[in-house]
Design a protein around this motif. Structure first.
Motif, PDB file in Angstrom:
ATOM      1  N   UNK A 188       4.756  -0.461 -18.300  1.00  0.00           N
ATOM      2  CA  UNK A 188       4.284  -1.570 -17.919  1.00  0.00           C
ATOM      3  C   UNK A 188       5.341  -2.843 -18.488  1.00  0.00           C
ATOM      4  N   UNK A 189       5.428  -4.006 -17.851  1.00  0.00           N
ATOM      5  CA  UNK A 189       4.806  -4.408 -16.336  1.00  0.00           C
ATOM      6  C   UNK A 189       5.166  -3.517 -15.246  1.00  0.00           C
ATOM      7  N   UNK A 190       4.242  -3.060 -14.593  1.00  0.00           N
ATOM      8  CA  UNK A 190       4.391  -2.535 -13.405  1.00  0.00           C
ATOM      9  C   UNK A 190       4.003  -3.287 -12.067  1.00  0.00           C
ATOM     10  N   UNK A 191       5.185  -3.431 -11.340  1.00  0.00           N
ATOM     11  CA  UNK A 191       5.028  -4.375 -10.075  1.00  0.00           C
ATOM     12  C   UNK A 191       5.214  -3.706  -8.655  1.00  0.00           C
ATOM     13  N   UNK A 192       4.452  -3.938  -7.640  1.00  0.00           N
ATOM     14  CA  UNK A 192       4.709  -3.380  -6.379  1.00  0.00           C
ATOM     15  C   UNK A 192       5.062  -4.545  -5.348  1.00  0.00           C
ATOM     16  N   UNK A 314       9.057  -0.736 -10.931  1.00  0.00           N
ATOM     17  CA  UNK A 314       8.985  -1.223  -9.743  1.00  0.00           C
ATOM     18  C   UNK A 314       8.800  -0.468  -8.393  1.00  0.00           C
ATOM     19  N   UNK A 315       7.765  -0.408  -7.647  1.00  0.00           N
ATOM     20  CA  UNK A 315       7.663   0.427  -6.404  1.00  0.00           C
ATOM     21  C   UNK A 315       7.785  -0.768  -5.298  1.00  0.00           C
ATOM     22  N   UNK A 316       8.830  -0.273  -4.347  1.00  0.00           N
ATOM     23  CA  UNK A 316       9.320  -1.233  -3.332  1.00  0.00           C
ATOM     24  C   UNK A 316       9.253  -0.672  -1.744  1.00  0.00           C
ATOM     25  N   UNK A 344      14.714  -1.568 -14.671  1.00  0.00           N
ATOM     26  CA  UNK A 344      13.436  -0.971 -14.831  1.00  0.00           C
ATOM     27  C   UNK A 344      13.367   0.367 -14.019  1.00  0.00           C
ATOM     28  N   UNK A 345      12.582   1.240 -13.954  1.00  0.00           N
ATOM     29  CA  UNK A 345      12.345   2.359 -13.185  1.00  0.00           C
ATOM     30  C   UNK A 345      12.183   1.814 -11.641  1.00  0.00           C
ATOM     31  N   UNK A 346      13.204   2.105 -11.070  1.00  0.00           N
ATOM     32  CA  UNK A 346      12.877   1.611  -9.577  1.00  0.00           C
ATOM     33  C   UNK A 346      12.893   2.542  -8.480  1.00  0.00           C
ATOM     34  N   UNK A 347      11.829   2.384  -7.761  1.00  0.00           N
ATOM     35  CA  UNK A 347      11.381   3.542  -6.658  1.00  0.00           C
ATOM     36  C   UNK A 347      11.141   3.106  -5.261  1.00  0.00           C
TER      37      UNK A 347
END
Ligand code: AMP
Length: 394
Positions: A188-192, A314-316, A344-347
């Motif tokens: 975290x922070x986790x954002x979508x 981050x999920x996009x 960040x971990x970017x997905x």
């Protein structure tokens, strides 16, 4: 849900049936214009070969709708596969039947067979038991490495697992691990970040992610349904009128949970949906009645980028504007760049956002780009995908 993978099976001397996604784009002369999907399957294929197994590959290509249509045969795929693997690949003219069985019976360890397009049989998409059983009878072990079709309950993704022990290939494993971790134990922070045009495809994702994320960013065509729910006049911008009230409910839910919900504050409006349209930057309360908003504006890009900077996961999914047209591509580019720079971990979900990231040159700087558009959305919705469900648990 931890699924077994190719590494959990003793495959020596066994016949291994592998569902791959060789649904590659072809030009008018049936030349492959992008072989990414074939290359992506190579690690799993090579690993299984190294175990001293016989590999039987199966895939769909295009939409032949249950009929044999030569313009959808897998000949171009077989040719490319031979070049990439530098070894013979026997391409058969069907995927079930006596001739197929005879050819498989005479395979030696290390041989590769590619079956013909599964969708030449309507029973593939209807998930017919007899058809699944016929496919399963060709092998001892089943491997699913086609994440992009795993949200479909088809014979080759789901039915076959009733009759054969099934495990995940490396591509599928990575999808499950990276997206599974983001959903269950994100840093975290986790954002979508959600964009694109079809609100109805993404409300399920928003509903599921609202319980998991710290912030939600909405851009792209979707944003105007949410802005309308907030009472803004959105001119001719794209809107899903049936989802306006649901959009309002989702924003209320986010607020009650203390989740940040970011919408555009300014936009690029155009007097028509065209590359040569007249464009201007306006605040979201100033969208002219006969104009449409086709990208997020500079102030919004900056605000979104600042939020992205703070994130650890981050999920996009979905572009921020009509990125296919140059005047409306900048919002999507800026978000892709912010993800690439975030650390960040970017997905990145499959489909259009994956295409944008590739085209704009940021692909190498993302943690994970999903190989499945629809499949990644359903995964993020929290659904159990039929093509994953039937695989062995460990
Ligand atoms: P989806 O399939 O829902 O991810 O939508 C992707 C499509 O949304 C892309 O083809 C974009 O051009 C389109 N899109 C993104 N933003 C907008 C917008 N503001 N107005 C209309 N279409 C948009």
């Amino acid at each position: 849900m931890v699924k077994a993978t190719v590494k959990d099976m003793d495959m020596k001397g066994k016949r291994v049936l592998v569902r791959v996604d060789f649904n590659v784009p072809l030009d008018g002369n049936r030349n492959i214009t992008d072989d990414t999907r074939i290359r992506a399957a190579l690690p799993t294929i090579k690993y299984i070969l190294d175990q001293g197994s016989k590999i039987i590959l199966m895939s769909h290509l295009g939409r032949p709708k249950g009929q044999r249509k030569e313009e959808f045969n897998l000949d171009p795929v077989a040719k490319r596969l031979r070049e990439l693997l530098k070894q013979p690949v026997l391409k058969l003219n069907d995927c079930i039947g006596e001739d197929v069985e005879a050819k498989i019976a005479s395979m030696k360890d290390g041989d590769i067979i590619l079956l013909e397009n599964l969708r030449f049989h309507k029973e593939e998409e209807t998930n017919d038991d007899e058809f699944a059983k016929a496919l399963a009878s060709l092998a001892d072990i089943y491997v699913n490495d086609a994440f992009g079709t795993s949200h479909r309950a088809h014979a080759s993704t789901s039915g076959v697992t009733k009759f054969l022990p099934g495990v995940a290939g490396f591509l599928l494993k990575k999808e499950i691990e990276v997206m599974g971790k983001a959903l269950s134990a994100p840093e975290r922070p986790f954002i979508a970040i959600l964009g694109g045009a079809k609100v109805k495809d993404k409300v399920g994702v928003i509903s599921n992610l609202i319980d998991k994320v710290d912030s939600l960013i909405i851009g792209g065509g979707m944003a105007y349904t949410f802005l309308k729910a907030k009472g803004f006049e959105i001119g001719e911008s794209i809107v899903d009128s049936e989802k306006v009230s649901l959009a309002g409910d989702l924003m209320e839910k986010a607020e009650n949970k203390g989740i940040k919900f970011l919408l555009p504050v300014d936009v690029i409006v155009a007097d028509k949906f065209a590359e040569d349209a007249v464009v201007k930057i306006v605040g979201v309360s100033e969208i002219p009645r006969t104009w449409q908003a086709l990208d997020i504006g500079p102030e919004t890009r900056e605000r979104f980028a600042q939020e992205i900077k703070k994130a650890k996961t981050i999920v996009w999914n979905g572009p921020m504007g009509v990125f296919e047209m140059k005047p409306f591509a900048e919002g999507t580019r800026k978000i892709a760049e912010a993800l690439a720079d975030s650390g960040a971990v970017t997905i990145v979900g499959g489909g259009d956002s994956a295409a944008a990231v590739l085209e704009m040159g940021f692909a190498g700087r993302m943690t994970h780009i999903s190989t499945g558009g629809g499949a990644s959305l359903e995964f993020l919705e929290g659904k159990v995908l039929p093509g994953i469900e039937g695989l062995k648990d460990i």
